[in-house]
Design a protein around this motif. Structure first.
Motif, PDB file in Angstrom:
ATOM      1  N   PRO A 145      20.720  25.825 -19.347  1.00 11.56           N
ATOM      2  CA  PRO A 145      21.305  24.790 -18.191  1.00 11.56           C
ATOM      3  C   PRO A 145      23.015  25.036 -18.056  1.00 11.56           C
ATOM      4  O   PRO A 145      23.435  24.999 -17.084  1.00 11.56           O
ATOM      5  CB  PRO A 145      21.110  23.569 -18.854  1.00 11.56           C
ATOM      6  N   LEU A 146      23.673  25.302 -19.171  1.00 11.89           N
ATOM      7  CA  LEU A 146      25.013  25.424 -18.937  1.00 11.89           C
ATOM      8  C   LEU A 146      25.292  26.880 -18.202  1.00 11.89           C
ATOM      9  O   LEU A 146      26.223  26.565 -17.287  1.00 11.89           O
ATOM     10  CB  LEU A 146      25.690  25.792 -20.364  1.00 11.89           C
ATOM     11  N   MET A 147      24.387  27.719 -18.103  1.00 12.40           N
ATOM     12  CA  MET A 147      24.491  28.881 -17.415  1.00 12.40           C
ATOM     13  C   MET A 147      24.427  28.711 -15.857  1.00 12.40           C
ATOM     14  O   MET A 147      24.863  29.244 -14.926  1.00 12.40           O
ATOM     15  CB  MET A 147      23.885  30.159 -17.597  1.00 12.40           C
ATOM     16  N   ALA A 148      23.282  27.744 -15.603  1.00  7.26           N
ATOM     17  CA  ALA A 148      23.035  27.118 -14.290  1.00  7.26           C
ATOM     18  C   ALA A 148      24.224  26.614 -13.756  1.00  7.26           C
ATOM     19  O   ALA A 148      24.503  26.772 -12.493  1.00  7.26           O
ATOM     20  CB  ALA A 148      21.807  26.580 -14.170  1.00  7.26           C
ATOM     21  N   VAL A 149      24.885  25.686 -14.486  1.00  5.02           N
ATOM     22  CA  VAL A 149      25.956  24.850 -13.842  1.00  5.02           C
ATOM     23  C   VAL A 149      27.092  25.940 -13.613  1.00  5.02           C
ATOM     24  O   VAL A 149      27.864  25.936 -12.524  1.00  5.02           O
ATOM     25  CB  VAL A 149      26.546  23.925 -15.066  1.00  5.02           C
TER      26      VAL A 149
ATOM     27  N   ILE B 295      29.128  26.419 -10.097  1.00  7.44           N
ATOM     28  CA  ILE B 295      30.843  26.488 -10.097  1.00  7.44           C
ATOM     29  C   ILE B 295      31.289  27.656  -9.586  1.00  7.44           C
ATOM     30  O   ILE B 295      32.272  27.421  -8.617  1.00  7.44           O
ATOM     31  CB  ILE B 295      31.353  26.223 -11.522  1.00  7.44           C
ATOM     32  N   SER B 296      30.773  28.777  -9.799  1.00  9.43           N
ATOM     33  CA  SER B 296      31.311  30.035  -9.459  1.00  9.43           C
ATOM     34  C   SER B 296      30.863  29.989  -7.763  1.00  9.43           C
ATOM     35  O   SER B 296      31.490  30.781  -6.981  1.00  9.43           O
ATOM     36  CB  SER B 296      30.366  31.435  -9.792  1.00  9.43           C
ATOM     37  N   SER B 297      29.795  29.363  -7.233  1.00 12.54           N
ATOM     38  CA  SER B 297      29.615  29.325  -5.757  1.00 12.54           C
ATOM     39  C   SER B 297      30.766  28.493  -5.052  1.00 12.54           C
ATOM     40  O   SER B 297      31.263  29.010  -3.946  1.00 12.54           O
ATOM     41  CB  SER B 297      28.242  28.621  -5.522  1.00 12.54           C
ATOM     42  N   VAL B 298      31.115  27.492  -5.645  1.00 19.61           N
ATOM     43  CA  VAL B 298      32.171  26.846  -5.171  1.00 19.61           C
ATOM     44  C   VAL B 298      33.501  27.625  -5.084  1.00 19.61           C
ATOM     45  O   VAL B 298      34.379  27.479  -4.100  1.00 19.61           O
ATOM     46  CB  VAL B 298      32.607  25.533  -6.097  1.00 19.61           C
TER      47      VAL B 298
ATOM     48  N   GLY C 223      25.080  35.992 -14.262  1.00 16.08           N
ATOM     49  CA  GLY C 223      24.645  34.640 -14.603  1.00 16.08           C
ATOM     50  C   GLY C 223      23.163  34.406 -14.371  1.00 16.08           C
ATOM     51  O   GLY C 223      22.501  33.914 -15.141  1.00 16.08           O
ATOM     52  N   PHE C 224      22.673  34.797 -13.147  1.00 16.95           N
ATOM     53  CA  PHE C 224      21.474  34.667 -12.945  1.00 16.95           C
ATOM     54  C   PHE C 224      20.633  35.462 -13.823  1.00 16.95           C
ATOM     55  O   PHE C 224      19.458  35.165 -14.121  1.00 16.95           O
ATOM     56  CB  PHE C 224      21.204  34.679 -11.249  1.00 16.95           C
ATOM     57  N   LEU C 225      21.026  36.837 -14.112  1.00 17.47           N
ATOM     58  CA  LEU C 225      20.180  37.554 -14.800  1.00 17.47           C
ATOM     59  C   LEU C 225      19.830  37.316 -16.239  1.00 17.47           C
ATOM     60  O   LEU C 225      18.979  37.378 -16.898  1.00 17.47           O
ATOM     61  CB  LEU C 225      20.865  39.181 -14.665  1.00 17.47           C
ATOM     62  N   VAL C 226      21.254  36.729 -16.835  1.00 17.41           N
ATOM     63  CA  VAL C 226      21.217  36.219 -18.173  1.00 17.41           C
ATOM     64  C   VAL C 226      20.341  35.077 -18.243  1.00 17.41           C
ATOM     65  O   VAL C 226      19.345  34.628 -18.980  1.00 17.41           O
ATOM     66  CB  VAL C 226      22.550  35.947 -18.633  1.00 17.41           C
TER      67      VAL C 226
END
Length: 159
Positions: free
Chosen positions: A92-96, A100-103, A143-146
């Motif tokens: 879940p931390l990776m998803a958050v 943040i990176s998209s912002v 991040g999505f790959l991980v």
């Protein structure tokens, strides 16, 4: 003979369910403790930033030094917050982090599209905006790959 075996299986299943419930309670308690530690660290960082703002307004510290100090404090706070997270919460931390990176990408795209024709250094902000888009894109896709790989670890293997 079938009834005692079934009763024994039910008893073993009940013990396994009780053990799973105890494990889940322990994990929930650990997660809430980590959340409290992260909140305390954020409050402490906010207090330091407020103190730095008071110091900066009272003394002739340059804006660069002030912002660099806040950036360095954010690095330390981020390091301690991330390393205090239990392994069960890393996905879940990776998803958050991806959110943040998209912002960051939205802000960088705004910097790229800004009309800077009146500015003497019109090239530098566009260069930094491009670098921010590139690095945040790498962070998002990585991040999505991980995250996808970590979630695949929880799937049952097909035989």
């Amino acid at each position: 003979m079938a009834a005692p075996d079934k009763a024994q299986q039910l008893e073993e299943a009940a013990k396994a369910a009780e053990h799973a419930a105890q494990t889940a309670e322990a994990a929930a308690a650990n997660a809430s403790g980590n959340a409290e530690a992260a909140t305390a660290a954020a409050e402490h960082a906010r207090m330091i930033a407020d103190q730095l703002a008071v110091i900066a307004s009272a003394s002739p510290i340059s804006d660069f030094v002030f912002l660099l100090t806040i950036f360095m404090l954010a690095i330390f706070v981020g390091y301690y917050v991330v390393w205090s997270v239990t392994p069960a919460l890393h996905t879940p931390l990776m998803a958050v982090t991806n959110a943040i990176s998209s912002v960051v990408i939205v802000g960088a795209l705004i910097a790229l599209g800004a009309d800077l024709s009146q500015s003497a250094n019109s090239f530098a902000p566009k260069l930094f905006g491009f670098l921010a888009v590139a690095l945040a894109s790498v962070n998002i896709f990585g991040g999505f790959l991980v995250t996808q790989r970590m979630l695949a670890m929880y799937k049952k293997k097909e035989r």
